[in-house]
Design an enzyme around this catalytic site. Sequence first.
Site, mmCIF file in Angstrom:
data_model
loop_
_atom_site.group_PDB
_atom_site.id
_atom_site.type_symbol
_atom_site.label_atom_id
_atom_site.label_comp_id
_atom_site.label_asym_id
_atom_site.label_seq_id
_atom_site.Cartn_x
_atom_site.Cartn_y
_atom_site.Cartn_z
ATOM 1 N N SER A 29 47.645 8.268 58.810
ATOM 2 C CA SER A 29 46.274 7.929 59.140
ATOM 3 C C SER A 29 45.647 7.102 58.008
ATOM 4 C CB SER A 29 45.482 9.215 59.429
ATOM 5 O OG SER A 29 44.249 8.922 60.038
ATOM 6 N N ASP A 43 47.730 7.252 70.927
ATOM 7 C CA ASP A 43 46.882 7.739 69.839
ATOM 8 C C ASP A 43 45.443 7.856 70.331
ATOM 9 O OD1 ASP A 43 45.474 8.211 67.470
ATOM 10 O OD2 ASP A 43 46.832 6.976 66.290
ATOM 11 N N HIS A 82 47.730 11.060 67.878
ATOM 12 C CA HIS A 82 47.579 10.742 66.455
ATOM 13 C C HIS A 82 48.557 11.529 65.591
ATOM 14 C CE1 HIS A 82 45.517 8.950 63.101
ATOM 15 N NE2 HIS A 82 45.195 10.112 62.580
#
Length: 819
Positions: free
Chosen positions: A681, A754, A788
């Site tokens: 991330s 995601d 994610h």
Amino acid sequence: MRTKTLIIGVLAFLVCAGPAVGQQKYEKPPKEVLDILNAPLPPTPFLSPTRDMLALAQPMIYPAISDLAEPMLRLAGVRINPRTNAERSSIYYWVGLTLKRVSDGAETPIPLPAGVNRIGALQWNADGTLLSFTNEASDGVELWVVDVAARAARRIPGLRVNPLLRFEVQWMPDRKTLLVKTVPAGRGAPPEAPLVPPGPKIQESLGVSAASSTYEARDVLKNPHDADLFDYYTTSQLALVNMSSGVATPIGQPAVFGQVSAAPGGKYILVERIHRPYSYLCAYYRFPKEVEVWTTAGEPVETAASLPLAEQVPINGVPAGPREHMWRPTEPATLVWAEALDGGNPKTKVPNRDRLMLKPVGGTAGELCKTEQRLADLQWIETGGLALLSDYDPDRHWIRTFIVDADNRSVPPRLLLELSEDDRYKNPGNPIYRVLPTGAYAILRHNEWIYLSGSGSSPEGDRPFLDRLNLRTFKTERLFRSDRANYEYFAAWLNPAAGTFMTRRESPSDPPNFFVRTLAKKPLKGAPAGEATWASASRAITNFPNPFPQLAGISKRLVTYTRADGLPLSFMLYLPPGTKPGTALPTVVWAYPLDYAEKGVAGQIAGSSKRFTTIRGSSQLFFLLQGYAVLDNAAMPVIGPPETAYDSFVDQIVANAKAAIAKAVELGVTDPERVGVGGHSHGALMTANLLAYSDLFRAGIARSGAFTHTMRPFGFQNERRTYWQARDTYIKLSPVLQADKINEPLLLIHGELDQNPGTVPMQSEKLYEAVRGVGGTVRLVMLPYESHGYAARESIEHVLFEMLAWFDRHVKNAAPRAK
């Protein structure tokens, strides 16, 4: 680092720069990795409100990719499995239940039919006699209840739970009835998609500034048919389900319900009824809604608020008008809510940003108090009419907590504490709650004391604690602190009057288990500052075995060092089994940048070397099994005023990385010519920028990142300025626009679905195209059906295969650098 111009890099998109790989099969990592990956997880404990029984739920380790491949609708911020009417997030579930008595540790497995293997939403009633849970069956979500005395579970027939939009089930204050959102009976088939579109999609802005957060627009409705599907799947019938008879009594008419909660007195229900017009720009929680009070028979009593569509909430702001309605847990039927006094805009200069309101049902609304900064938290204490109220100043990362007296509003709020949100060493911990007889939650109070538990961060690492705080004097007293050989934290009070409480203890050699501790009758004399003033004895409740005996040879320790400007930093150093002193190993630096408003707290240490080493999922610690040293959670502070901190992001992360590598080399554990960097991330953005702006690393792994900020021009991470206000910073921190500088091999991994609005899959695809276009070494792995984070067993195995192979090729076995 490369110095080609951006123009050359952009033009290179127009030419072919090598063959694409295409669809591949799932690969597996080495056997020693699989053995750890497949080790069983310990059960998840749920303590009863009466504190005498644990429900141990056995978690599913990893779902199969077939679970993720189920049909999915993406509607207004919700991902729905149309087969079961459940959220996609329900791929995390439990597969078995056991009841364990706290007093003697006796265990009784709860027999469940073969089809009950996707358990979720476990809820105790207030007297600990019943335990409800849901089960995602093949045709919908079932409701089950465990009779604790009989040690038996049964399904409630004739209904299907609708778990969408934040609410599933709640015990009523009578402890024998459940408030449930159900799928309406006879709702029919879902609406069919039109064969041809009804017309063009049109959006219009009439010259009014409407900048809103990047994080509001993901999985939004796209057309009228989406809106019809949203109505179909989220519409619920509220019902009261009697556990004795199994009868479900409908409440009111079906609607799209958001939050639903029973009043502590049991006579009313607070409902949030969502209605059209819907938005094509934001998620369902911004849709128009009526906040209403109903009787338990479904009769409307009053409307607490009529809230319009909130499409234009300012960046880092809140919607205008009343918000966050809830029941006061210590009164039978009193509503509490907040109201913005600045229009919800943090840039508006006002003396007070929020006010807190109270209103008994049928009574008059009154103001409890105003807050100078945005209301951050409200926590009610079980007796005395008191509550802890916190406000937060984002410009200083500053939080203040006051004690307010709702029963005596003439008494002004008393300041209990104030500190930087980033100051780990001064963090006082969090209040301990208990379940009231009504089923509501409130802060436990014993005479004049409330209790606080925290991580106990300190220069020697985390040492969790239990304190008590006097509500009259505000003085604290330390009851318990983890010793230096273990990592042990407070889990729950069993009997505050008798001084018995439950802890969870682990050490580098012992897996986590639960213990009962009993405080001594008298405090210790002369206890050192910060240590417990009360001695406590312990006995074990659980005896979960070590799932990873083969990891016993791994060593770890907390390492401290300083950045070039004198800022103290740290990392957790892990070394593989059998490492001999003085062996310089290939090394992985894994990190995640954090921003700080004050330099004085940025270098504080977090974490503990006394924790049991657990390796799960796609963890970077699997590199240990392939002969790498790992500098885990390497400190990556970015310090500066929140408005401009990202102007120096690159310089600071490079300085942080240099200091970490230098310290590892000094310790003799790292070969400076064989160091890789990785992150997930925001850590992926860090990784790509470190490769672009330094030559410290031989290769990088960037997972689920965002790499061009022109795709999110109204702010990213904690950057508050828009692209047009900080154009140079947006461009400098966008690796896609700096791809010509990335001359180290980069592995990009991203979930194809995601859900994080800031890290859409296109972010990794564009960076791959950019690096490939300018002739760099890059590999892109797109994971089917993943979001994610990565969930499916096949995905996790493949991610580990890719990570290990990439660093084996480009770090461990890299050719010497050209001089």
